[in-house]
Motif scaffolding. Structure first.
Motif, short mmCIF file in Angstrom:
data_model
loop_
_atom_site.label_atom_id
_atom_site.label_comp_id
_atom_site.label_asym_id
_atom_site.label_seq_id
_atom_site.Cartn_x
_atom_site.Cartn_y
_atom_site.Cartn_z
N LEU A 1 -7.10 1.95 4.89
CA LEU A 1 -7.70 2.82 3.82
C LEU A 1 -7.70 4.19 3.95
N GLU A 2 -8.09 4.77 5.30
CA GLU A 2 -8.15 5.97 5.77
C GLU A 2 -6.84 6.66 6.05
N THR A 3 -5.69 6.08 6.17
CA THR A 3 -4.23 6.73 6.57
C THR A 3 -4.21 7.72 5.33
N PRO A 4 -3.82 9.01 5.82
CA PRO A 4 -3.43 10.18 5.11
C PRO A 4 -2.43 9.95 4.17
N LEU A 5 -2.44 10.22 3.10
CA LEU A 5 -1.26 9.81 2.17
C LEU A 5 -0.78 11.31 1.90
N THR A 6 0.43 11.34 2.46
CA THR A 6 1.05 12.83 2.42
C THR A 6 2.22 12.81 1.25
N GLY A 7 2.48 11.74 0.77
CA GLY A 7 3.37 12.18 -0.30
C GLY A 7 4.73 11.84 0.05
N THR A 8 5.17 11.49 1.43
CA THR A 8 6.36 11.54 2.03
C THR A 8 6.81 10.43 2.05
N PHE A 9 6.24 9.11 1.52
CA PHE A 9 6.64 7.80 1.84
C PHE A 9 8.09 7.46 1.29
N ASP A 10 8.91 6.82 1.67
CA ASP A 10 10.30 6.45 1.19
C ASP A 10 9.73 5.17 0.42
N LYS A 11 10.77 5.01 -0.56
CA LYS A 11 10.44 3.82 -1.60
C LYS A 11 10.18 2.73 -0.95
N THR A 12 10.70 2.10 0.13
CA THR A 12 10.31 0.95 0.83
C THR A 12 8.96 0.91 1.09
N ALA A 13 8.45 1.96 2.03
CA ALA A 13 7.25 2.15 2.37
C ALA A 13 6.04 2.19 1.34
N LEU A 14 6.46 2.22 0.26
CA LEU A 14 5.28 2.27 -0.84
C LEU A 14 4.61 0.79 -0.88
N TYR A 15 5.28 -0.28 -0.41
CA TYR A 15 4.80 -1.41 -0.66
C TYR A 15 4.68 -2.08 0.64
N LYS A 16 3.68 -2.52 1.27
CA LYS A 16 3.82 -3.07 2.76
C LYS A 16 2.74 -4.40 2.49
N VAL A 17 3.01 -5.28 3.23
CA VAL A 17 2.33 -6.48 3.70
C VAL A 17 1.79 -6.63 4.81
N TYR A 18 0.58 -6.77 5.38
CA TYR A 18 0.20 -7.26 6.90
C TYR A 18 -0.55 -8.42 6.95
N ASN A 19 -0.44 -8.95 8.10
CA ASN A 19 -1.30 -10.25 8.64
C ASN A 19 -2.60 -9.29 9.28
N ILE A 20 -3.62 -10.04 8.82
CA ILE A 20 -4.73 -9.49 9.91
C ILE A 20 -5.52 -10.81 10.57
N GLY A 21 -5.09 -11.18 11.68
CA GLY A 21 -5.68 -12.26 12.35
C GLY A 21 -5.88 -12.01 13.73
N ASN A 22 -6.58 -13.07 14.42
CA ASN A 22 -6.92 -12.87 15.66
C ASN A 22 -5.58 -13.15 16.75
N SER A 23 -4.47 -13.57 16.00
CA SER A 23 -3.24 -13.63 16.82
C SER A 23 -3.45 -15.00 17.72
N LYS A 24 -4.31 -15.95 17.49
CA LYS A 24 -4.54 -17.05 18.34
C LYS A 24 -4.98 -18.18 17.48
N SER A 25 -4.32 -19.34 17.60
CA SER A 25 -4.50 -20.55 16.76
C SER A 25 -5.54 -21.46 17.71
N VAL A 26 -6.94 -21.56 17.06
CA VAL A 26 -8.02 -22.27 17.91
C VAL A 26 -8.02 -23.57 17.15
N LYS A 27 -8.02 -24.77 18.03
CA LYS A 27 -8.42 -26.17 17.48
C LYS A 27 -9.66 -26.11 16.91
N LEU A 28 -9.85 -26.90 15.64
CA LEU A 28 -11.10 -27.08 14.88
C LEU A 28 -12.14 -27.63 15.87
N MET A 29 -11.85 -28.55 16.73
CA MET A 29 -12.81 -29.24 17.66
C MET A 29 -13.38 -28.32 18.55
N ASP A 30 -12.47 -27.31 19.21
CA ASP A 30 -13.18 -26.31 19.98
C ASP A 30 -13.99 -25.32 19.20
#
Length: 342
Positions: free
Chosen positions: A248-277
């Protein structure tokens, strides 16, 4: 910067709002406060932000926080095609963080209409308001559930997500497609965030962390689906909050190219934990052994989730990293305090 946070009375929305206010931003919170789960928890979150229940409960009322001079709240649904544009026109937001949605995979089997109303119709209304009111950046919640039957591990944003196994997942994928089309057509930036099994204090009562802790403390058996053969990329709320706020805080300079206008990211802990654990970590924190009802796989569930966050690291220099042992302990301490246990 003035920011609209939808779903502000919800689990993630509450923490995002709190963090943004701590950084000095002006925030308007919006939530319909539906009864999908106990509304008392939603009002309690708002009370932490200085919004009294009697003010928050009035539909359409713009309530000013008694503790945060830069925070106000309005009870409204995204489906309100008349009032939502009026709010955008009056407030002149710079950025929108859309976290409001009908949540829950299993509930989508019981009440599919709620998901279309909130997650599809409501999201379209948000996009239209962003289009017509000069919003510089729309950051919105997607979900790891979009990966559906994808068997490639870890999940990457370049993977095919054409096989959702729940209506909830299908609505979240539709949000990504809708955002892409609006970014392409109207030139404003949209960023989708695929959250992976978020947990922590003030969490939703329908989530595993809450359900397990609540049942164990009350001496009730816990329901363990797929005979416990599940794995999840559990992500602590503070990690989610930091990632979202950085974007949200990323400065918006207006210099984004067309592809950079749209992005999708994963936000996860980068680790799969067993349910039993995961259950074992809760048992350790409570110093109690749970009685477990081993059950079959539930419709709409997947066996394993695991986030690849390389894009998040590359673009924002950020990787979630709170270990389960730490996050579980913090949730248990909050639960005991909130419900006056022991």
């Amino acid at each position: 910067m003035k920011i609209l946070v939808t779903g502000a009375a919800g689990f993630i929305g509450f923490f995002i709002t709190k963090d943004l206010l701590g950084k000095g931003y002006t925030v308007v919170g919006l939530d319909n406060i539906n009864d999908y789960y106990d509304v008392a928890l939603k009002y309690a979150r708002l009370a932490e932000l200085g919004i009294a229940r009697e003010d928050a409960s009035v539909i359409g009322h713009h309530a000013q926080s008694t503790e945060q001079p830069k925070f106000s709240f309005v009870r409204m649904g995204l489906e309100d095609r008349e009032k939502l544009p009026e709010l955008f026109k009056a407030q002149k937001f710079d950025v929108v963080c859309n976290l409001a949605a009908q949540a829950g995979v299993r509930y989508s089997l019981e009440n599919p209409e709620a998901y279309i109303d909130s997650n599809v119709v409501g999201f379209l209304n948000i996009l239209e308001c962003c289009r017509h009111h000069n919003i510089k950046h729309l950051v919105y919640a997607s979900s790891s559930s979009v990966y559906g039957l994808n068997e490639k591990i870890p999940f990457e944003t370049t993977d095919s997500v054409d096989h959702p196994v729940s209506l909830y997942a299908a609505t979240k994928k539709s949000n990504e497609l809708m955002a892409h089309s609006y970014s392409h057509l109207y030139g404003f930036k949209t960023t989708g965030l695929r959250f992976f099994t978020v947990y922590g204090p003030w969490g939703r009562p329908d989530m595993a962390m809450f359900l397990f802790t609540d049942a164990i403390i009350k001496g009730k058996p816990i329901k363990v689906f797929n005979q416990g053969k599940l794995e999840r990329d559990f992500t602590y709320i503070d990690d989610i909050t930091e990632g979202v706020v950085r974007i949200l805080e990323t400065p918006l300079t207006g210099t984004f190219d067309k592809t950079a206008l749209y992005k999708v990211y994963n936000i996860g802990n980068s680790k799969s934990v067993k349910l039993m654990d995961f259950i074992a970590a809760i048992e350790d924190s409570l110093e109690t052994t749970a009685t477990k009802d081993m059950m079959a796989m539930q419709p709409g569930d997947v066996e394993k989730t695991w986030a690849n966050v390389d894009d998040l690291i590359a673009d924002y220099g950020y990787r979630p990293n709170t270990p389960i042992s730490v996050g579980v302990g913090k949730f248990v301490n909050w639960y005991k305090g909130y419900y006056s246990v022991g």
